[in-house]
Design a protein around this motif. Structure first.
Motif, PDB file in Angstrom:
ATOM      1  N   ASP A   1       4.198  13.364   3.590  1.00  0.00           N
ATOM      2  CA  ASP A   1       3.837  12.819   4.900  1.00  0.00           C
ATOM      3  C   ASP A   1       3.848  11.291   4.884  1.00  0.00           C
ATOM      4  OD1 ASP A   1       3.547  15.406   5.828  1.00  0.00           O
ATOM      5  OD2 ASP A   1       1.343  15.380   5.727  1.00  0.00           O
ATOM      6  N   ALA A   2       3.301  10.686   3.827  1.00  0.00           N
ATOM      7  CA  ALA A   2       3.261   9.225   3.733  1.00  0.00           C
ATOM      8  C   ALA A   2       4.677   8.651   3.629  1.00  0.00           C
ATOM      9  CB  ALA A   2       2.415   8.794   2.537  1.00  0.00           C
ATOM     10  N   LEU A   3       5.538   9.305   2.854  1.00  0.00           N
ATOM     11  CA  LEU A   3       6.926   8.854   2.731  1.00  0.00           C
ATOM     12  C   LEU A   3       7.661   8.972   4.063  1.00  0.00           C
ATOM     13  CD1 LEU A   3       7.705  10.487  -0.709  1.00  0.00           C
ATOM     14  CD2 LEU A   3       7.700   8.030  -0.251  1.00  0.00           C
ATOM     15  N   ASP A   4       7.420  10.065   4.764  1.00  0.00           N
ATOM     16  CA  ASP A   4       8.073  10.280   6.061  1.00  0.00           C
ATOM     17  C   ASP A   4       7.626   9.257   7.103  1.00  0.00           C
ATOM     18  OD1 ASP A   4       9.528  12.394   5.018  1.00  0.00           O
ATOM     19  OD2 ASP A   4       8.232  13.945   5.886  1.00  0.00           O
ATOM     20  N   VAL A   5       6.341   8.890   7.092  1.00  0.00           N
ATOM     21  CA  VAL A   5       5.838   7.887   8.024  1.00  0.00           C
ATOM     22  C   VAL A   5       6.604   6.579   7.855  1.00  0.00           C
ATOM     23  CG1 VAL A   5       3.853   6.355   8.462  1.00  0.00           C
ATOM     24  CG2 VAL A   5       3.528   8.821   8.383  1.00  0.00           C
ATOM     25  N   LEU A   6       6.930   6.244   6.609  1.00  0.00           N
ATOM     26  CA  LEU A   6       7.636   4.994   6.331  1.00  0.00           C
ATOM     27  C   LEU A   6       9.156   5.128   6.431  1.00  0.00           C
ATOM     28  CD1 LEU A   6       5.558   3.707   3.294  1.00  0.00           C
ATOM     29  CD2 LEU A   6       5.381   3.007   5.681  1.00  0.00           C
ATOM     30  N   GLY A   7       9.636   6.350   6.592  1.00  0.00           N
ATOM     31  CA  GLY A   7      11.081   6.565   6.668  1.00  0.00           C
ATOM     32  C   GLY A   7      11.788   6.399   5.332  1.00  0.00           C
ATOM     33  N   ILE A   8      11.118   6.713   4.247  1.00  0.00           N
ATOM     34  CA  ILE A   8      11.671   6.566   2.904  1.00  0.00           C
ATOM     35  C   ILE A   8      12.498   7.799   2.557  1.00  0.00           C
ATOM     36  CG2 ILE A   8      11.098   6.274   0.450  1.00  0.00           C
ATOM     37  CD1 ILE A   8      10.415   3.874   2.277  1.00  0.00           C
ATOM     38  N   ASN A   9      13.687   7.568   2.014  1.00  0.00           N
ATOM     39  CA  ASN A   9      14.514   8.673   1.515  1.00  0.00           C
ATOM     40  C   ASN A   9      14.027   9.060   0.125  1.00  0.00           C
ATOM     41  OD1 ASN A   9      16.230   8.725   3.774  1.00  0.00           O
ATOM     42  ND2 ASN A   9      17.427   7.031   2.926  1.00  0.00           N
ATOM     43  N   TYR A  10      13.952  10.346  -0.136  1.00  0.00           N
ATOM     44  CA  TYR A  10      13.467  10.834  -1.417  1.00  0.00           C
ATOM     45  C   TYR A  10      14.100  12.192  -1.710  1.00  0.00           C
ATOM     46  CZ  TYR A  10      10.487  13.470   1.743  1.00  0.00           C
ATOM     47  OH  TYR A  10      10.036  14.278   2.752  1.00  0.00           O
ATOM     48  N   ASN A  11      14.051  12.572  -2.965  1.00  0.00           N
ATOM     49  CA  ASN A  11      14.455  13.909  -3.408  1.00  0.00           C
ATOM     50  C   ASN A  11      13.280  14.528  -4.140  1.00  0.00           C
ATOM     51  OD1 ASN A  11      17.163  13.789  -2.526  1.00  0.00           O
ATOM     52  ND2 ASN A  11      17.719  12.603  -4.340  1.00  0.00           N
ATOM     53  N   ILE A  12      13.172  15.833  -4.057  1.00  0.00           N
ATOM     54  CA  ILE A  12      12.090  16.544  -4.741  1.00  0.00           C
ATOM     55  C   ILE A  12      12.702  17.530  -5.723  1.00  0.00           C
ATOM     56  CG2 ILE A  12      10.136  18.115  -4.472  1.00  0.00           C
ATOM     57  CD1 ILE A  12       9.778  16.990  -1.648  1.00  0.00           C
ATOM     58  N   ILE A  13      12.210  17.482  -6.947  1.00  0.00           N
ATOM     59  CA  ILE A  13      12.581  18.483  -7.946  1.00  0.00           C
ATOM     60  C   ILE A  13      11.318  19.263  -8.243  1.00  0.00           C
ATOM     61  CG2 ILE A  13      13.401  18.884 -10.284  1.00  0.00           C
ATOM     62  CD1 ILE A  13      15.088  16.348  -9.992  1.00  0.00           C
ATOM     63  N   GLU A  14      11.355  20.566  -7.964  1.00  0.00           N
ATOM     64  CA  GLU A  14      10.158  21.402  -8.057  1.00  0.00           C
ATOM     65  C   GLU A  14      10.194  22.356  -9.240  1.00  0.00           C
ATOM     66  OE1 GLU A  14       8.361  22.886  -4.455  1.00  0.00           O
ATOM     67  OE2 GLU A  14       9.992  21.983  -3.303  1.00  0.00           O
TER      68      GLU A  14
ATOM     69  N   LYS B   1       8.001  -5.248   5.270  1.00  0.00           N
ATOM     70  CA  LYS B   1       7.693  -4.642   6.571  1.00  0.00           C
ATOM     71  C   LYS B   1       6.656  -3.521   6.443  1.00  0.00           C
ATOM     72  CE  LYS B   1      12.516  -5.267   7.606  1.00  0.00           C
ATOM     73  NZ  LYS B   1      13.760  -4.538   7.539  1.00  0.00           N
ATOM     74  N   MET B   2       6.533  -2.956   5.245  1.00  0.00           N
ATOM     75  CA  MET B   2       5.634  -1.807   5.017  1.00  0.00           C
ATOM     76  C   MET B   2       4.309  -2.203   4.395  1.00  0.00           C
ATOM     77  SD  MET B   2       8.297   0.764   3.195  1.00  0.00           S
ATOM     78  CE  MET B   2      10.010   0.693   3.599  1.00  0.00           C
ATOM     79  N   ILE B   3       4.221  -3.417   3.881  1.00  0.00           N
ATOM     80  CA  ILE B   3       3.110  -3.813   3.016  1.00  0.00           C
ATOM     81  C   ILE B   3       1.754  -3.809   3.730  1.00  0.00           C
ATOM     82  CG2 ILE B   3       3.050  -6.332   3.251  1.00  0.00           C
ATOM     83  CD1 ILE B   3       3.428  -6.298   0.100  1.00  0.00           C
ATOM     84  N   GLU B   4       1.769  -3.799   5.056  1.00  0.00           N
ATOM     85  CA  GLU B   4       0.515  -3.766   5.812  1.00  0.00           C
ATOM     86  C   GLU B   4       0.111  -2.359   6.237  1.00  0.00           C
ATOM     87  OE1 GLU B   4       0.001  -6.686   8.917  1.00  0.00           O
ATOM     88  OE2 GLU B   4       1.526  -7.970   8.005  1.00  0.00           O
TER      89      GLU B   4
ATOM     90  N   PHE C   1      -5.066   3.042  -1.288  1.00  0.00           N
ATOM     91  CA  PHE C   1      -4.560   2.984  -2.653  1.00  0.00           C
ATOM     92  C   PHE C   1      -5.408   3.873  -3.565  1.00  0.00           C
ATOM     93  CE2 PHE C   1      -4.588   1.241  -6.932  1.00  0.00           C
ATOM     94  CZ  PHE C   1      -3.228   1.186  -7.228  1.00  0.00           C
ATOM     95  N   ILE C   2      -6.715   3.716  -3.477  1.00  0.00           N
ATOM     96  CA  ILE C   2      -7.633   4.514  -4.307  1.00  0.00           C
ATOM     97  C   ILE C   2      -7.504   5.990  -3.965  1.00  0.00           C
ATOM     98  CG2 ILE C   2     -10.067   4.976  -4.807  1.00  0.00           C
ATOM     99  CD1 ILE C   2     -10.497   1.901  -4.474  1.00  0.00           C
ATOM    100  N   SER C   3      -7.369   6.305  -2.699  1.00  0.00           N
ATOM    101  CA  SER C   3      -7.172   7.698  -2.285  1.00  0.00           C
ATOM    102  C   SER C   3      -5.915   8.280  -2.922  1.00  0.00           C
ATOM    103  CB  SER C   3      -7.083   7.767  -0.762  1.00  0.00           C
ATOM    104  OG  SER C   3      -6.855   9.076  -0.331  1.00  0.00           O
ATOM    105  N   GLY C   4      -4.854   7.481  -2.994  1.00  0.00           N
ATOM    106  CA  GLY C   4      -3.626   7.923  -3.647  1.00  0.00           C
ATOM    107  C   GLY C   4      -3.825   8.179  -5.129  1.00  0.00           C
ATOM    108  N   VAL C   5      -4.565   7.291  -5.798  1.00  0.00           N
ATOM    109  CA  VAL C   5      -4.854   7.490  -7.223  1.00  0.00           C
ATOM    110  C   VAL C   5      -5.641   8.776  -7.419  1.00  0.00           C
ATOM    111  CG1 VAL C   5      -6.114   6.591  -9.223  1.00  0.00           C
ATOM    112  CG2 VAL C   5      -4.755   5.031  -7.813  1.00  0.00           C
TER     113      VAL C   5
ATOM    114  N   SER D   1      -0.003   3.964   4.632  1.00  0.00           N
ATOM    115  CA  SER D   1       0.878   4.921   3.938  1.00  0.00           C
ATOM    116  C   SER D   1       1.528   4.293   2.712  1.00  0.00           C
ATOM    117  CB  SER D   1       1.961   5.438   4.882  1.00  0.00           C
ATOM    118  OG  SER D   1       1.395   6.198   5.910  1.00  0.00           O
ATOM    119  N   PHE D   2       1.945   3.039   2.825  1.00  0.00           N
ATOM    120  CA  PHE D   2       2.564   2.359   1.686  1.00  0.00           C
ATOM    121  C   PHE D   2       1.595   2.292   0.510  1.00  0.00           C
ATOM    122  CE2 PHE D   2       3.389  -1.493  -0.781  1.00  0.00           C
ATOM    123  CZ  PHE D   2       4.680  -1.237  -1.212  1.00  0.00           C
ATOM    124  N   TRP D   3       0.356   1.905   0.782  1.00  0.00           N
ATOM    125  CA  TRP D   3      -0.611   1.769  -0.309  1.00  0.00           C
ATOM    126  C   TRP D   3      -1.059   3.118  -0.851  1.00  0.00           C
ATOM    127  CZ3 TRP D   3      -0.282  -2.261  -2.954  1.00  0.00           C
ATOM    128  CH2 TRP D   3       0.198  -3.430  -2.360  1.00  0.00           C
ATOM    129  N   TYR D   4      -1.058   4.132  -0.013  1.00  0.00           N
ATOM    130  CA  TYR D   4      -1.330   5.485  -0.511  1.00  0.00           C
ATOM    131  C   TYR D   4      -0.245   5.883  -1.523  1.00  0.00           C
ATOM    132  CZ  TYR D   4      -1.857  10.519  -0.716  1.00  0.00           C
ATOM    133  OH  TYR D   4      -2.011  11.813  -1.171  1.00  0.00           O
TER     134      TYR D   4
END
Length: 179
Positions: free
Chosen positions: A97-110, A55-58, A153-157, A61-64
């Protein structure tokens, strides 16, 4: 900084190549999305198929996110599979921001200068296998993406392992394949 100008491309036999040549290859000749059928989630005796990525592959944000992963990510876990994307604090927000757009759950260790973004998901763990954690490869399906998605994708790299210097983009990476 000066601009480089190249002669029109020509075919040279590999045995005749020297360090004076630049190697080029066509990308986006197919301009198609990878086929993804999900993964079997066999935990706790279930035979469920997890297929949220299709559902996200198009989405850009996913490719970023995949570009950020390919640049500085890795997979860990046997039972509790997860991916980790490392990033500096200065470019953390674009990843979030990209993760939030897709509704992905994540944790951050800073830490003081960087952080690790953890995504606990078997399907993402399997999908990112295509970027080979140790050699940072980019698979042919990613290179054949439609150009507007490949650009993300390249922008993400670049956001992961590169920087802009004037009009130039510089990338520092141990993997020649990724660069």
């Amino acid at each position: 900084l000066g601009q480089r100008h190249f002669c029109p491309p020509e075919w040279i036999e590999a045995k005749s190549l020297t360090k004076d040549y630049y190697l080029g290859y066509a990308i986006n000749t197919d301009s198609k999305l990878p086929q993804w059928n999900g993964v079997k989630d066999g935990r706790w005796g279930h035979d469920n198929i997890a297929n949220n990525i299709s559902k996200m592959i198009e989405t850009p944000s996913f490719w970023y996110i995949m570009g950020r992963y390919a640049g500085d990510g890795y997979r860990i876990g046997v039972l509790r599979k997860r991916i980790v994307i490392n990033c500096g604090n200065q470019n953390k927000q674009s990843l979030i921001d990209a993760l939030d757009v897709l509704g992905i759950n994540y944790n951050i260790i800073e830490s003081k200068v960087c952080c690790g973004v953890y995504i606990y998901d078997n399907e993402w763990h399997r999908f990112t296998q295509r970027y080979d954690t140790f050699n940072n490869k980019v698979d042919a399906e990613t290179l054949a993406l439609p150009s507007h998605l490949l650009e993300h994708f390249i922008s993400g790299v670049v956001d992961s392992i590169g920087c802009k210097v004037g009009e130039l983009t510089k990338v520092k990476c141990a993997s020649k394949e990724l660069v």
